[in-house]
Design an enzyme around this catalytic site. Structure first.
Site, PDB file in Angstrom:
ATOM      1  N   SER A 138       1.012  -1.187   0.022  1.00  0.00           N
ATOM      2  CA  SER A 138       0.324   0.099   0.285  1.00  0.00           C
ATOM      3  C   SER A 138       1.025   1.635   0.109  1.00  0.00           C
ATOM      4  CB  SER A 138      -0.929   0.005   1.345  1.00  0.00           C
ATOM      5  OG  SER A 138      -1.268   1.608   1.329  1.00  0.00           O
ATOM      6  N   TYR A 151      -1.229  -0.456  10.720  1.00  0.00           N
ATOM      7  CA  TYR A 151      -1.797  -1.293   9.188  1.00  0.00           C
ATOM      8  C   TYR A 151      -0.108  -0.427   7.913  1.00  0.00           C
ATOM      9  CZ  TYR A 151      -4.041  -0.706   4.355  1.00  0.00           C
ATOM     10  OH  TYR A 151      -4.333  -1.389   3.217  1.00  0.00           O
TER      11      TYR A 151
HETATM   12  N1  LIG Z   1      -8.634   0.318  -1.214  1.00  0.00           N
HETATM   13  C1  LIG Z   1      -7.314   0.684  -0.987  1.00  0.00           C
HETATM   14  O1  LIG Z   1      -7.714   1.553  -1.134  1.00  0.00           O
HETATM   15  C2  LIG Z   1      -5.925  -0.008  -0.774  1.00  0.00           C
HETATM   16  C3  LIG Z   1      -4.808   0.547  -0.517  1.00  0.00           C
HETATM   17  C4  LIG Z   1      -3.888  -0.664  -0.469  1.00  0.00           C
HETATM   18  C5  LIG Z   1      -4.118  -1.285  -0.903  1.00  0.00           C
HETATM   19  N2  LIG Z   1      -4.692  -2.213  -0.220  1.00  0.00           N
HETATM   20  C6  LIG Z   1      -4.513  -3.090  -0.296  1.00  0.00           C
HETATM   21  O2  LIG Z   1      -5.655  -3.999  -1.548  1.00  0.00           O
HETATM   22  C7  LIG Z   1      -5.514  -5.853  -0.911  1.00  0.00           C
HETATM   23  C8  LIG Z   1      -7.347  -6.393  -1.425  1.00  0.00           C
HETATM   24  O3  LIG Z   1      -8.372  -4.836  -0.272  1.00  0.00           O
HETATM   25  P1  LIG Z   1      -9.262  -4.265  -1.158  1.00  0.00           P
HETATM   26  O4  LIG Z   1      -9.537  -2.913  -0.944  1.00  0.00           O
HETATM   27  O5  LIG Z   1      -9.792  -5.073  -2.132  1.00  0.00           O
HETATM   28  O6  LIG Z   1     -10.686  -4.573   0.370  1.00  0.00           O
HETATM   29  P2  LIG Z   1     -12.216  -5.915   0.129  1.00  0.00           P
HETATM   30  O7  LIG Z   1     -13.040  -5.141  -0.537  1.00  0.00           O
HETATM   31  O8  LIG Z   1     -12.158  -4.999   1.845  1.00  0.00           O
HETATM   32  O9  LIG Z   1     -10.763  -6.527   0.352  1.00  0.00           O
HETATM   33  C9  LIG Z   1     -10.294  -7.296   1.202  1.00  0.00           C
HETATM   34  C10 LIG Z   1     -10.425  -9.116   0.754  1.00  0.00           C
HETATM   35  O10 LIG Z   1      -9.942 -10.444   1.510  1.00  0.00           O
HETATM   36  C11 LIG Z   1     -10.590 -10.812   1.595  1.00  0.00           C
HETATM   37  N3  LIG Z   1      -9.991 -11.080   3.547  1.00  0.00           N
HETATM   38  C12 LIG Z   1      -9.714 -10.417   4.450  1.00  0.00           C
HETATM   39  N4  LIG Z   1     -10.270 -11.455   5.831  1.00  0.00           N
HETATM   40  C13 LIG Z   1      -9.703 -12.416   5.196  1.00  0.00           C
HETATM   41  C14 LIG Z   1      -9.326 -13.808   5.267  1.00  0.00           C
HETATM   42  N5  LIG Z   1      -9.130 -14.253   7.155  1.00  0.00           N
HETATM   43  N6  LIG Z   1      -8.985 -14.873   4.762  1.00  0.00           N
HETATM   44  C15 LIG Z   1      -9.645 -14.843   3.630  1.00  0.00           C
HETATM   45  N7  LIG Z   1      -9.987 -13.561   3.535  1.00  0.00           N
HETATM   46  C16 LIG Z   1      -9.676 -12.294   3.724  1.00  0.00           C
HETATM   47  C17 LIG Z   1     -11.619 -10.176   1.463  1.00  0.00           C
HETATM   48  O11 LIG Z   1     -12.646 -11.720   1.601  1.00  0.00           O
HETATM   49  P3  LIG Z   1     -13.718 -12.175   2.930  1.00  0.00           P
HETATM   50  O12 LIG Z   1     -14.450 -11.594   3.766  1.00  0.00           O
HETATM   51  O13 LIG Z   1     -14.952 -13.310   1.950  1.00  0.00           O
HETATM   52  O14 LIG Z   1     -12.814 -13.408   3.302  1.00  0.00           O
HETATM   53  C18 LIG Z   1     -11.939  -9.649   0.361  1.00  0.00           C
HETATM   54  O15 LIG Z   1     -12.509 -10.523  -0.443  1.00  0.00           O
HETATM   55  C19 LIG Z   1      -5.338  -5.414   0.494  1.00  0.00           C
HETATM   56  O16 LIG Z   1      -4.867  -6.491   1.147  1.00  0.00           O
HETATM   57  C20 LIG Z   1      -4.931  -3.853   1.521  1.00  0.00           C
HETATM   58  O17 LIG Z   1      -4.755  -3.723   2.653  1.00  0.00           O
HETATM   59  C21 LIG Z   1      -6.072  -0.889  -1.100  1.00  0.00           C
END
Ligand SMILES: NC(=O)c1ccc[n+]([C@@H]2O[C@H](COP(=O)([O-])OP(=O)(O)OC[C@H]3O[C@@H](n4cnc5c(N)ncnc54)[C@H](OP(=O)(O)O)[C@@H]3O)[C@@H](O)[C@H]2O)c1
Length: 243
Positions: A138, A151
């Site tokens: 991130s 985080y």
């Molecule tokens: N969106 C942003 O602005 C942003 C920026 C930088 C980095 N990121 C990173 O991108 C990645 C994806 O996040 P996102 O933004 O797409 O958020 P999101 O929509 O909340 O998706 C998170 C995903 O992680 C899964 N997850 C959470 N806990 C889990 C567990 N214990 N086991 C298996 N799966 C799990 C969730 O699935 P379930 O709940 O169905 O398990 C969901 O599919 C993360 O690593 C986040 O830190 C996001």
């Protein structure tokens, strides 16, 4: 130089960046094995995607479940070409609030979940002498602010793990990419449990977040390079995002 036919495992594919990436890579002909806890969401997605996509209910904090996900992909397809360690959560808060359960969950999912993915994929990739591991860090892995210490620490850990991994897997021809997105529209803000922080983050995302297919295109760029090109790090933001 093609994604078509690649066997790709994505963790956290039930929403946000993982879901958008699954859609994009499926359209480019990848064969997908998707993991997350919400199996109903994954099932609906693979029904829509077709092309032999599979869903495996997976909690990445359980190393046996992660092994099952990845071994299942190899059992079904004979190999694994790509692992995208994408599952993550972001329950930010000031340290003085002492929300230790949230700290534990971030460490378990954002760091240990990534390690379990690496541990499960490496035996196959080293044997194949090929493969590509994509870890998701991130902007927070590069910059810390009040409220984001834990985080940011987990995402900085992902950067370091990725660089160590890169050096160690060179002899096997395995490629590694760590992607550091800025604010991208997803369900991530919903993982914030602290009310004050949740409001601040919601406002920030409402003002700045860009669509999740921005991440999917970055993944496709890294995956579509010729075998002798290893894209190791990508940091990208919404054009309007200052931090
Ligand atoms: N969106 C942003 O602005 C942003 C920026 C930088 C980095 N990121 C990173 O991108 C990645 C994806 O996040 P996102 O933004 O797409 O958020 P999101 O929509 O909340 O998706 C998170 C995903 O992680 C899964 N997850 C959470 N806990 C889990 C567990 N214990 N086991 C298996 N799966 C799990 C969730 O699935 P379930 O709940 O169905 O398990 C969901 O599919 C993360 O690593 C986040 O830190 C996001």
């Amino acid at each position: 130089m093609t994604i078509e036919g690649k066997i790709v495992v994505i963790t956290g594919a039930s929403s946000g960046l993982g879901e958008a990436t699954a859609r994009h890579l499926a359209a480019l002909g990848a064969k997908l094995v998707l993991g997350a806890r919400r199996i109903d969401r994954l099932q609906a997605l693979i029904d829509e995607l077709g092309n032999g996509a599979a869903a495996v209910q997976t909690d990445v904090t359980d190393r046996e479940q992660v092994r099952h996900l990845i071994n299942g992909a190899v059992a079904a397809h004979g190999r694994i070409d790509v692992l995208i360690n994408n599952a993550g959560l972001m329950p930010q808060s000031l340290l003085e609030k002492g929300l230790i359960d949230d700290w534990d969950r971030m460490i378990d999912v954002n760091i240990k979940g990534v390690l379990y993915g690496i541990a499960a994929a490496l035996p196959h990739m080293t044997r194949q002498k090929s493969g590509h591991i994509i870890n998701v860090s991130s902007v927070a892995g590069h910059k810390v602010r009040p409220g984001s210490a834990v985080y940011a620490a987990t995402k900085a850990a992902v950067l370091m793990l990725s660089e160590g991994l890169r050096q160690e897997v060179k002899p096997y021809g395995i490629r590694t990419t760590v992607i550091s997105p800025g604010a991208v529209a997803s369900e991530l803000p919903a993982s914030v449990t602290d009310a004050d922080t949740a409001q601040r983050i919601r406002q920030f995302y409402d003002a700045y977040a860009i669509p999740a297919d921005s991440f999917a295109r970055v993944v496709a760029f890294a995956l579509s390079q010729p075998d002798d090109v290893d894209i190791n790090e990508i940091l990208y933001r919404p054009t309007a995002q200052e931090l």
